[in-house]
Design a protein around this motif. Structure first.
Motif, PDB file in Angstrom:
ATOM      1  N   GLN A   1     -80.379   3.123 -41.779  1.00 25.74           N
ATOM      2  CA  GLN A   1     -81.547   3.703 -41.904  1.00 25.74           C
ATOM      3  C   GLN A   1     -82.206   3.817 -40.784  1.00 25.74           C
ATOM      4  OE1 GLN A   1     -83.263   1.284 -45.068  1.00 25.74           O
ATOM      5  NE2 GLN A   1     -82.984   3.003 -46.387  1.00 25.74           N
ATOM      6  N   ARG A   2     -82.125   2.975 -39.667  1.00 31.69           N
ATOM      7  CA  ARG A   2     -82.671   3.285 -38.309  1.00 31.69           C
ATOM      8  C   ARG A   2     -81.533   3.951 -37.346  1.00 31.69           C
ATOM      9  NH1 ARG A   2     -83.743  -2.621 -36.960  1.00 31.69           N
ATOM     10  NH2 ARG A   2     -84.231  -1.904 -34.796  1.00 31.69           N
ATOM     11  N   GLN A   3     -80.533   4.630 -38.027  1.00 35.17           N
ATOM     12  CA  GLN A   3     -79.723   5.357 -37.337  1.00 35.17           C
ATOM     13  C   GLN A   3     -79.034   4.693 -36.172  1.00 35.17           C
ATOM     14  OE1 GLN A   3     -79.130   8.095 -38.272  1.00 35.17           O
ATOM     15  NE2 GLN A   3     -80.944   8.023 -39.703  1.00 35.17           N
ATOM     16  N   LYS A   4     -78.648   3.278 -36.529  1.00 34.99           N
ATOM     17  CA  LYS A   4     -78.061   2.416 -35.370  1.00 34.99           C
ATOM     18  C   LYS A   4     -76.617   1.901 -35.842  1.00 34.99           C
ATOM     19  CE  LYS A   4     -82.105   0.810 -33.347  1.00 34.99           C
ATOM     20  NZ  LYS A   4     -82.139   1.651 -32.514  1.00 34.99           N
TER      21      LYS A   4
ATOM     22  N   ASN B   1     -80.279  -1.703 -43.525  1.00 28.99           N
ATOM     23  CA  ASN B   1     -81.183  -1.558 -42.392  1.00 28.99           C
ATOM     24  C   ASN B   1     -80.961  -0.619 -41.160  1.00 28.99           C
ATOM     25  OD1 ASN B   1     -83.008  -2.726 -40.244  1.00 28.99           O
ATOM     26  ND2 ASN B   1     -84.287  -3.149 -41.745  1.00 28.99           N
TER      27      ASN B   1
ATOM     28  N   ALA C   1     -67.885  11.611 -51.750  1.00 24.26           N
ATOM     29  CA  ALA C   1     -69.025  10.668 -52.489  1.00 24.26           C
ATOM     30  C   ALA C   1     -69.257  11.028 -53.749  1.00 24.26           C
ATOM     31  CB  ALA C   1     -70.254  10.591 -51.480  1.00 24.26           C
TER      32      ALA C   1
ATOM     33  N   PRO D   1     -66.357   9.633 -47.721  1.00 21.34           N
ATOM     34  CA  PRO D   1     -65.812  11.076 -48.024  1.00 21.34           C
ATOM     35  C   PRO D   1     -65.647  11.167 -49.650  1.00 21.34           C
ATOM     36  CG  PRO D   1     -64.061   9.662 -46.896  1.00 21.34           C
ATOM     37  CD  PRO D   1     -65.372   8.834 -46.870  1.00 21.34           C
TER      38      PRO D   1
ATOM     39  N   SER E   1     -74.283   8.301 -47.716  1.00 16.79           N
ATOM     40  CA  SER E   1     -73.278   8.800 -48.304  1.00 16.79           C
ATOM     41  C   SER E   1     -72.662   9.941 -47.312  1.00 16.79           C
ATOM     42  CB  SER E   1     -73.870   9.973 -49.322  1.00 16.79           C
ATOM     43  OG  SER E   1     -74.991  10.546 -48.978  1.00 16.79           O
ATOM     44  N   GLU E   2     -73.162  10.066 -45.998  1.00 15.63           N
ATOM     45  CA  GLU E   2     -72.512  10.915 -45.196  1.00 15.63           C
ATOM     46  C   GLU E   2     -71.150  10.190 -44.535  1.00 15.63           C
ATOM     47  OE1 GLU E   2     -75.739  10.752 -44.781  1.00 15.63           O
ATOM     48  OE2 GLU E   2     -76.188   9.754 -43.094  1.00 15.63           O
TER      49      GLU E   2
END
Lengths: 185, 504
Positions: free
Chosen positions: A54-57, A51, A110, A108, A104-105
Motif C-alpha cells: 500500500q505504500r508502493q514499496k 503494508n 485476478a 494475472p 490485484s495488479e
C-alpha cells in the motif's frame, strides 16, 4: 471467533515480495525479517507485505496455488467428492481476498481466480450445510469433518452451536416432567 | 489541528513535519493530492491548511513561523521578484511570498534527498522566464517521477491539473498540446501492459487512456442534447440564445442522423448503434456548421465496469464541489470534500460533484443567454462591462471566484460571436456580481480579450490596483489571481470611471 480474528491469524502466512528499498535485518518478537534489498525476493508475513504494497514499496509474487489451472482442478475435485478435499492453504479464502483487493495488479487473471475461489468456497459451504443438517436430523452426538478451514468453521460454527442450544432447551422443556437425561453435545 | 501541532512540538522531540498551504484551485488540489500520496508512502507527517487568499496565507504562515525552514513556490503566478533571494535562504525570517510553503527539518538522509530534489526542480523552474507558466500539479508529478515514486494515480492528478488550466482558459492551445504530449509518454509508460490472454489485468485496476474525444462538457454523464446546449463552444458557435440558434441545433442533429428522442435521453441509454461512430459523425457535421475544434485531445480514467470519466468531467465536478453554495458550509469543508472527491474510493462525492456541475453549467448558460438577449454587456470604451443584478436567478452561484470566471469567459466568447461590432470583438471584459449582500460587497473579475494568438496574460491586476488607489475605493485584493477583487458596492461607479480613464 470473529472473521476479523481469523483474518488476523491468516496474515501471518508467508508470501514472497520483491522490495524496492533496502533495509537491514529487523528483529521482531515473532521472528526475524529481512534483510531487504531492491530487486531481490524475500519472504515476509502477509501483514507486512500488505503494508509495504500500500505504500508502493514492493511487488507481490503470486502464490503458487493462485493459478487458474490449479484452482480449476481444486474446484472440480471438490465438486466430485462428497467429503472435503484438502485446500492449498488453511487460509485460502482470507489470502485470496486480501491479495486480490490490494495487489490485484500483480496477479494475472485476478478476476478468474476470484470466481474460481468463490465457486470452491460455495461448494464447501453447501457440503457443510448438508452435513450439519443430517447431523441434526439423526441426532448424532459427534461428527468429524476433515480438511475444513478456520473461516468455514467460523461461518457455520456459531450458528450451529446456538441452534443446538436452542433445540436442547426446547427438548428439555418438552420433557420437563420426566427425568431429563443430559445429552452430550 | 493547529493546537495538536503545538502540543506535539512542546511535548515530543521535534519530528520533521511539513506544512502545506494549498490554494482553492483544482490545480493546487491535484498537486496537494500528489504530495499527500508521497507523504503517506514515506510516513512523513504533514499539516494541511487551505488558504483562499493572501491574508489567510499570511495568518497561517505566521502561526507556524518558527517551524518553517524552507519556502517552496507552488503557483504559477510568478509575479514576485523577491522570490529569488528568498528561495536560497534556509531561514524562516522572510515574510510571506510563496503561495505555498513546505517546512522540513532534514534529519534523515532520505529526507535530505527529497529536499534536494525539490530544490533542484524548483531552481530549474525558476531559471525559466516568469512568463513560462507551469502549473503545480505537473511540477509535483515531475518531482515524484524524479524520485521514482510516481504512480498511475499521481499521473491522473497531473492530467486533471492540466485539464483544469485548459478548462479555465489559462494556457494557450499550443502549450496544452505540448503538455498533453509529455503526459502521453508517462501514460504509455504506466499503462502499456499487453493485455492478451496470458496477462490480463483485473477489471478493477485503474487504467488511463488517451482519447481524442468531444469537448462537450459532461456528455457521458448527461444527455447529448443537454451537453450540446450547455457547453460554451457549441452554444456560442450556434448562438443558442436566439431562435435561429435553436433551429440550427435541430439542423445539426438532423444532419448527424440522430433522432431527437434519442439525443435527449441519458447518454448511457442511447442506442448502441448510434454511439458507435458518434465522435466522427459529430465532428463531420459540426465542421459544416463552423465548429472545427469539436474534438480535443484528452485522457480518460477507467476502473471497474461502470466507472469511466474524462479529465474534464473531474475538473467540472471538483470546481462545483469546491464552490458549493447549497448547504451553507464553511469553505474548509467544501475544500476537504473537493479534495476527497479526487480519490477513487470516494466515488459518491465525485458523482455528487457531477450533479452540481450540471446545475452550474446550466445556470451559466442561462445567465449568458439572458445577458446577451437583454444587452447587459455594455461597452465602456476600452473594455466591456457587465453587472449581474441581485435578483438574477442563480446569482449566488456566481459570488465565488472560479464560477464567476467561468461565467465571464463563456459570456465573452458568446458576446464575440453575437456582436457585429468589429471593435467590440477585441475588447476585454470586466464582470461584476454581488458577493455578500449584508456587507454590500461586489466581486469583480477582469478577462483578457478573445484573440487567436493570446498568450493569456492578464494585466487587470495592476489596473485594478491603480484604479483603487486613485479613487480611494475600499477594495480587497486578497485573491491569488490578481485579476479578481472584491469591492464595496458604493465605490463601484467611481472605480469603473477610474478604470475607464486608466485604460483608454
Amino acid at each position: 471467533m470473529d472473521p476479523a480474528e481469523a483474518e488476523f491469524l491468516a496474515e501471518q502466512e508467508l508470501v514472497t515480495i520483491i522490495p524496492n528499498f533496502s533495509l537491514d535485518r529487523i528483529y521482531l518478537i515473532g521472528g526475524d525479517l529481512g534483510p531487504f534489498n531492491p530487486g531481490l525476493p524475500v519472504q515476509v508475513p502477509l501483514w507486512l507485505a500488505m503494508n509495504l504494497k500500500q505504500r508502493q514499496k514492493c511487488r507481490i509474487i503470486p502464490l503458487e496455488w493462485m493459478d487458474v489451472e490449479k484452482l480449476e482442478q481444486i474446484r472440480d475435485q471438490e465438486r466430485k467428492e462428497d467429503t472435503f478435499t484438502p485446500m492449498p492453504s488453511p487460509y485460502y479464502m482470507e489470502l485470496t481476498k486480501l491479495l486480490l483487493n490490494y495487489a490485484s495488479e500483480n496477479i494475472p487473471k485476478a478476476d478468474e481466480i476470484r470466481t474460481l475461489v468463490k465457486e470452491t468456497w460455495d461448494t464447501r459451504i453447501a457440503k457443510l450445510r448438508l452435513s450439519a443438517d443430517s447431523f441434526v436430523r439423526q441426532q448424532e452426538a459427534h461428527a468429524r469433518l476433515d480438511n475444513l478451514t478456520l473461516m468455514e468453521i467460523n461461518t457455520a460454527g456459531t450458528f450451529l452451536t446456538q441452534a443446538l442450544d436452542h433445540m436442547y432447551k426446547l427438548r428439555t422443556n418438552l420433557h420437563s416432567g420426566e427425568s431429563a437425561q443430559s445429552q452430550d453435545f | 489541528m493547529f493546537y495538536l501541532f503545538y502540543f506535539i512540538k512542546n511535548f515530543y522531540p521535534t519530528p520533521p513535519r511539513v506544512l502545506l498551504l494549498v490554494a482553492s484551485d483544482v490545480d493546487a488540489l491535484c498537486a496537494c493530492k500528489i504530495l499527500q500520496a508521497l507523504f503517506q508512502c514515506d510516513h512523513v507527517q504533514y499539516t494541511l491548511v487551505p488558504v483562499s487568499g493572501w491574508q489567510e496565507l499570511e495568518t497561517a504562515f505566521l502561526e507556524h513561523k518558527d517551524q518553517v525552514k524552507l519556502l517552496v513556490k507552488q503557483d504559477d503566478d510568478l509575479e514576485i521578484p523577491a522570490y529569488d533571494d528568498l528561495f536560497r535562504d534556509e531561514e524562516e525570517d522572510e515574510e510571506d511570498s510563496g503561495n505555498e510553503s513546505e517546512g522540513t527539518e532534514p534529519s534523515e538522509k532520505r529526507r535530505r534527498l527529497e529536499e534536494d530534489v525539490v530544490e533542484r526542480t524548483l531552481k530549474r523552474r525558476q531559471k525559466r522566464e516568469w512568463e513560462a507558466r507551469r502549473y503545480s500539479a505537473m511540477v509535483m508529478f515531475d518531482l515524484a517521477w524524479i524520485m521514482s515514486k510516481d504512480l498511475n494515480d499521481m499521473l491522473w492528478w497531473a492530467i486533471v491539473g492540466l485539464t483544469d488550466q485548459w478548462v479555465q482558459d489559462r494556457i494557450t492551445q499550443m502549450k496544452y498540446v505540448t503538455d498533453i504530449g509529455t503526459l502521453q509518454r508517462h501514460v504509455s509508460r504506466h499503462n502499456h501492459r499487453n493485455e492478451d490472454d496470458e496477462n490480463s489485468l483485473s477489471i478493477d485496476c485503474m487504467r488511463i487512456a488517451f482519447e481524442y474525444d468531444l469537448r462537450l462538457a459532461l456528455y457521458q454523464h448527461w444527455s447529448l442534447y443537454e451537453s450540446l446546449c450547455n457547453t460554451c463552444y457549441t452554444s456560442a458557435s450556434l448562438k443558442l440564445w436566439s431562435v435561429q440558434g435553436q433551429k440550427r441545433l435541430q439542423e445539426l442533429l438532423a444532419d448527424m442522423g440522430l433522432p431527437l428522442k434519442q439525443v435527449k435521453q441519458k447518454f448511457h441509454s442511447m442506442d448502441i448503434s448510434l454511439k458507435e461512430n458518434l465522435q466522427e459523425m459529430i465532428e463531420e457535421s459540426a465542421n459544416k456548421f463552423g465548429m472545427k475544434d469539436l474534438r480535443v485531445q484528452t485522457f480518460s480514467i477507467h476502473f471497474g465496469f461502470k466507472n469511466k470519466f474524462l479529465a474534464s468531467d473531474v475538473v467540472y465536478a471538483t470546481v462545483s464541489l469546491m464552490e458549493n453554495i447549497e448547504k451553507d458550509e464553511s469553505e474548509t469543508d467544501n475544500f476537504i470534500r473537493a479534495l476527497d472527491s479526487l480519490s477513487r474510493s470516494n466515488l459518491d462525492k465525485l458523482r455528487q460533484g457531477l450533479e452540481l456541475a450540471k446545475k452550474q453549467l446550466r445556470a451559466i448558460q442561462q445567465t449568458v443567454a439572458s445577458c446577451i438577449c437583454t444587452n447587459l454587456v455594455i461597452s465602456q470604451g476600452p473594455f466591456l462591462y457587465c453587472y449581474l443584478m441581485e435578483g438574477t436567478p442563480d446569482v449566488k452561484l456566481f459570488s465565488k471566484p472560479v464560477s464567476l470566471c467561468l461565467l465571464s469567459k463563456y459570456l465573452l466568447k458568446s458576446f464575440v460571436c453575437s456582436t457585429k461590432n468589429k471593435r467590440c470583438k477585441l475588447l476585454p471584459l470586466i464582470m461584476a456580481a454581488p458577493m455578500n449582500v449584508e456587507q454590500a460587497t461586489v466581486i469583480m473579475v477582469g478577462i483578457p480579450p478573445e484573440t487567436e494568438s493570446s498568450d493569456k496574460k492578464n494585466f487587470f491586476g495592476r489596473a485594478f490596483e491603480k484604479a483603487a488607489e486613485s479613487t480611494n475605493s475600499r477594495t480587497l485584493h486578497n485573491h491569488f489571481d490578481m485579476s479578481i477583487i472584491e469591492l464595496k458596492m458604493e465605490d463601484r461607479s467611481k472605480f469603473l470611471d477610474a478604470l475607464t480613464s486608466l485604460l483608454s
